[in-house]
Design a protein around this motif. Structure first.
Motif, mmCIF file in Angstrom:
data_model
loop_
_atom_site.group_PDB
_atom_site.id
_atom_site.type_symbol
_atom_site.label_atom_id
_atom_site.label_comp_id
_atom_site.label_asym_id
_atom_site.label_seq_id
_atom_site.Cartn_x
_atom_site.Cartn_y
_atom_site.Cartn_z
ATOM 1 N N ARG A 69 0.795 -1.231 0.000
ATOM 2 C CA ARG A 69 0.000 0.000 0.000
ATOM 3 C C ARG A 69 0.834 1.292 0.000
ATOM 4 O O ARG A 69 0.520 2.208 -0.778
ATOM 5 C CB ARG A 69 -1.013 -0.040 1.161
ATOM 6 C CG ARG A 69 -2.117 -1.076 0.920
ATOM 7 C CD ARG A 69 -2.970 -1.293 2.151
ATOM 8 N NE ARG A 69 -2.211 -1.898 3.227
ATOM 9 C CZ ARG A 69 -2.642 -2.020 4.473
ATOM 10 N NH1 ARG A 69 -3.832 -1.560 4.806
ATOM 11 N NH2 ARG A 69 -1.899 -2.602 5.384
ATOM 12 N N ILE A 88 1.692 2.018 -3.433
ATOM 13 C CA ILE A 88 0.573 2.393 -4.299
ATOM 14 C C ILE A 88 0.277 3.885 -4.091
ATOM 15 O O ILE A 88 0.120 4.649 -5.042
ATOM 16 C CB ILE A 88 -0.690 1.556 -3.966
ATOM 17 C CG1 ILE A 88 -0.427 0.059 -4.121
ATOM 18 C CG2 ILE A 88 -1.864 1.987 -4.842
ATOM 19 C CD1 ILE A 88 -1.541 -0.845 -3.579
ATOM 20 N N ALA A 89 0.221 4.275 -2.815
ATOM 21 C CA ALA A 89 -0.095 5.667 -2.496
ATOM 22 C C ALA A 89 1.010 6.605 -2.953
ATOM 23 O O ALA A 89 0.750 7.740 -3.360
ATOM 24 C CB ALA A 89 -0.325 5.820 -0.994
ATOM 25 N N CYS A 135 -6.972 2.848 4.055
ATOM 26 C CA CYS A 135 -8.420 2.701 3.848
ATOM 27 C C CYS A 135 -8.772 1.411 3.116
ATOM 28 O O CYS A 135 -9.921 0.968 3.129
ATOM 29 C CB CYS A 135 -8.956 3.889 3.062
ATOM 30 S SG CYS A 135 -8.238 4.045 1.399
ATOM 31 N N ILE A 151 -9.156 0.860 0.002
ATOM 32 C CA ILE A 151 -9.971 1.004 -1.214
ATOM 33 C C ILE A 151 -9.249 0.403 -2.419
ATOM 34 O O ILE A 151 -9.875 -0.016 -3.390
ATOM 35 C CB ILE A 151 -10.308 2.504 -1.445
ATOM 36 C CG1 ILE A 151 -11.407 2.942 -0.479
ATOM 37 C CG2 ILE A 151 -10.704 2.793 -2.878
ATOM 38 C CD1 ILE A 151 -12.738 2.241 -0.641
ATOM 39 N N THR A 196 -7.043 5.952 -2.971
ATOM 40 C CA THR A 196 -7.596 7.202 -2.462
ATOM 41 C C THR A 196 -6.579 8.333 -2.582
ATOM 42 O O THR A 196 -6.895 9.419 -3.084
ATOM 43 C CB THR A 196 -8.013 7.035 -0.987
ATOM 44 O OG1 THR A 196 -8.976 5.978 -0.917
ATOM 45 C CG2 THR A 196 -8.618 8.309 -0.421
ATOM 46 N N GLN A 197 -5.363 8.068 -2.137
ATOM 47 C CA GLN A 197 -4.357 9.123 -2.086
ATOM 48 C C GLN A 197 -3.731 9.428 -3.454
ATOM 49 O O GLN A 197 -3.343 10.556 -3.718
ATOM 50 C CB GLN A 197 -3.230 8.722 -1.117
ATOM 51 C CG GLN A 197 -3.529 8.999 0.349
ATOM 52 C CD GLN A 197 -3.402 10.464 0.691
ATOM 53 O OE1 GLN A 197 -4.131 11.295 0.152
ATOM 54 N NE2 GLN A 197 -2.515 10.791 1.600
#
Ligand code: ADP
Ligand code: SF4
Length: 692
Positions: free
Chosen positions: A320, A323-324, A346, A348, A362-363
């Protein structure tokens, strides 16, 4: 800015078998929805992280044989040479940025949906999956040999495709762990019973994989060292396996949990802090002389450096956080710590990728858009119409993101105006719900970006009327005024308000009234009525219970928060509600609210009544679109004021996930110099070419 010397240790190279990691940042396998079906997306997505400084980037799960067909989920595959060619593209692009490419060879055994394959799943014993509704064939010796041969063949293809790192993947209670775990393995032959027998299948796979790659690739094994449930092995046996296999492994990738308890691996921030896995994975050092990579949603470079310096792990793994922010390692290396776009936990990204989707975050609005839309997380084209002045009305997630991207695209002047004293929109108060504190990073990162852009001005405490917008002096206007929870209980079940539901009354409340206006339910008993199915209902119920109310969570849905199942939060939310004393009522449609009582019907139409002093309506949100509609209705007046166009983004178009509101704002800003920016440009679609 130079790199902080405290972080130097993160940039020391490390030998893993025949390969060298250029630093200590490693993107562990994670799903994307790309597999081998979308080779261009797969390649560009991973290559962007390689460019961002990760020393190695890995595929998602990559099935070694057709009886590990993950359809309807999208996995990678190495069944034949076409699969090889699809993944070779990823290896080439990743190597172009100086990183190693890794492949997560896997077989999910009993946990395999096989919607394409159609024939039985195979597993050590004929015991039904505790994860999917599957009862497998117990593997005969010939099945064992065939899967092992498939694994070796896939490893050879991986080597030929150009992979540097080849996995024998035993986490998530997949097939190697199913053999090791007495929960799945009840065999009485040489592959069952004693630890030595249960370990045999996995050890043989490691030997065969080493033979197959013949010294050209590093062999990595991932093990969930504690399943944290009955589904795998417990820590002592996990460590025993590490000891037994240590001579066959170049790097240990360690985590916790299982397919069923995946939430304990990809822990949502609602329930797990950064580093929560260390309680178990920090013990692996005592069992191995080989390097270790671990994960735990780490975004703090001080903490990372401390772990490597202390010898707990050698390499910082991330799914994650990568990814962000695909450029997280580069930003640490260049001392640009305030630029790190931290993952908010989160989850998502999971429903975005599974099943058969396209990863999103999200980010990071560019995640998964690198190839098909050509978006780069750190590079922004100067806009063709950059000499315009742009007014963005509303500084929620959509407005903030849009303004940041417009600023980076070099517009002469961007004004971001909000009615409230603080920017953030709903993210001013959502992070104050129980366990949602990390979500404030959505605002924090964007505030820093907004501050840095000289062409961008943030104006707060200014509510703009249509007249004020027209008179503002902008050439382009973007409306991002968001949405609000229906104050009359408009809902998916009846498509009407609920009789007697009116949030101007003392005993009827909306989430904003509770969280922003400080309106408190009268009396001691409060019902939260949830038709939304995600976090708002359960979070408010918990918050009210903790505040001392006797809370009933009434949902029209079959279960509490079904969407939170996809973000791995549902089971934990339900447990938390249970522990907080919240009573759950499922499948109930409310039809009337009156002082002291809510009433309606149950699953089969039977009458339902609940005595309560107040009700909080979490039924549906409604777009705050009046400003946009009034502006758009009068094109002539807009033109008279010199306004070329008015667009709208985010929740004021339709109430949506925070991730999607941000994506919408980003999309408009990326395409605002297109012929018709209101309509998204087509993206590149990957299809099978019908040649020959
Ligand atoms: P989204 O998720 O689409 O970004 P939010 O609801 O989070 O939407 O944010 C909308 C923001 O717009 C809120 O901060 C709100 O104060 C602001 N806003 C709404 N109407 C106006 C207006 N007329 N003038 C200025 N700001 C407004
Ligand atoms: Fe992190 Fe959420 Fe992005 Fe996933 S979607 S990487 S959990 S911020």
């Amino acid at each position: 800015m130079p790199r902080d010397p405290r972080h130097d240790v993160l940039f020391e190279p490390l030998r893993v078998g025949p390969k060298t990691l250029r630093n200590r940042f490693y993107q562990v396998p994670h799903c994307t929805g790309f597999g081998v079906q979308k080779p261009g997306s797969q390649a560009r997505y991973r290559a962007t992280k390689a460019e961002g400084g990760w020393a190695a980037v890995c595929t998602e799960y990559c099935a070694v044989s057709p009886d590990s067909d993950e359809t309807p989920f999208i996995s990678a595959r190495l069944w034949d040479d076409d699969d090889l060619r699809a993944l070779a593209l990823m290896c080439d692009e990743v190597h172009g940025h100086g990183a190693l490419a890794g492949v997560e060879l896997h077989h999910s055994g009993v946990h395999c949906p096989r919607r394409e394959y159609r024939l039985p799943a195979v597993a050590p014993s004929q015991l039904a999956s505790d994860y999917l509704l599957v009862t497998p064939k117990a593997m005969e010796l010939a099945d064992i040999r065939r899967v092992q041969a498939d694994w070796a063949a896939a490893a050879r293809r991986a080597r030929d495709a150009g992979f540097d790192v080849v996995y024998v993947y035993g986490a998530h209670s997949y097939l190697p762990m199913q053999f090791l775990s007495p929960f799945y393995n009840r065999r009485t032959d040489e592959y069952g019973g004693s630890f030595e027998n249960r370990a045999r299948f996995w050890l043989e796979l490691l030997e065969l994989t080493r033979e197959a790659v013949d010294g050209s690739c590093a062999v990595v094994s991932r093990i969930a060292v504690d399943a944290l449930g009955p589904y795998g092995v417990e820590l002592e046996e996990g460590l025993a396996f590490v000891r037994a296999a240590d001579h066959l492994v170049d790097l240990w990738d360690v985590n916790v949990g299982s397919a069923v308890e995946w939430s304990k691996d990809s822990g949502p921030s609602r329930f797990f802090p950064q580093g929560h896995q260390l309680e178990w994975t920090s013990r692996v050092r005592e069992a191995t002389a080989k390097p270790i990579v671990g994960v735990s949603r780490l975004t703090d470079p001080d903490r990372m450096a401390e772990l490597v310096r202390g010898g707990v792990w050698d390499v910082i793994g991330a799914a994650r956080p990568s990814i962000a922010d695909p450029f997280l390692p580069r930003k640490i290396e260049e001392g640009r710590l305030d630029e790190i776009r931290e993952c908010i936990g989160c989850n998502i990204c999971i429903p975005k990728a599974d099943p058969g989707g396209n990863i999103g975050c999200t980010q990071n609005a560019t995640a998964g858009e690198e190839f098909r839309r050509g978006w780069h997380p750190e590079r922004f084209e100067p806009a063709g119409n950059a000499e315009r002045d742009v007014l963005v009305v509303g500084a929620g997630p959509a407005g903030m993101e849009c303004a940041v991207v417009l600023g980076k695209r070099g517009f002469r002047r961007v004004h971001l105006v909000d009615a409230e004293a603080e920017i953030g929109g709903i993210m001013r108060w959502v992070p104050r719900l129980p366990g949602r504190g990390e979500w404030a990073r959505v605002v924090n990162w964007r505030r820093i970006q907004l501050d840095k852009l000289a062409n961008l001005e943030v104006i707060t405490e200014t509510r703009l009327s249509p007249e004020a917008v027209r008179a503002y002096g902008a050439d382009l206007v973007v409306v991002a005024t968001g949405a609000f929870w229906s104050p009359v209980g408009l809902n998916r079940e009846t498509h009407d308000p609920i009789a007697g539901a009116d949030a101007s009354l003392a005993h009827v409340l909306t989430p904003e009234q509770v969280m922003v206006e400080g309106k408190s339910p009268p009396g001691e008993r409060v019902a939260v009525y949830d038709c939304d199915g995600y976090f708002m209902g359960p979070d408010l119920a918990e918050q009210l219970a903790v505040a001392g109310f006797r809370v009933d969570l009434v949902t029209s849905l079959e279960d509490v928060a079904p969407f939170a199942h996809e973000t791995l939060e549902q089971a934990l939310l339900k447990r938390r509600l249970h522990e907080s004393g919240v009573r759950l009522h499922r499948g109930v449609v409310l039809e009337r609210v009156e002082p002291g009582l809510v009433s309606g019907r149950g699953e089969f139409g039977e009458p339902y009544e609940l005595e309560t002093d107040a009700v909080v309506l979490v039924t549906q949100r409604v777009s705050d679109e009046a400003l946009y509609l009034e502006l758009a209705a009068d094109g002539e007046r807009l033109r008279a004021e010199g306004i070329e166009a008015v667009y709208r983004i985010g929740d004021c178009v339709a109430p949506q996930l925070i991730a999607d509101a941000i994506f919408d704002g980003h999309r408009l800003a990326r395409e605002i110099d297109a012929d018709d920016p209101a309509v998204p440009l087509p993206w590149r679609r990957e299809r099978i070419a019908l040649t020959g």
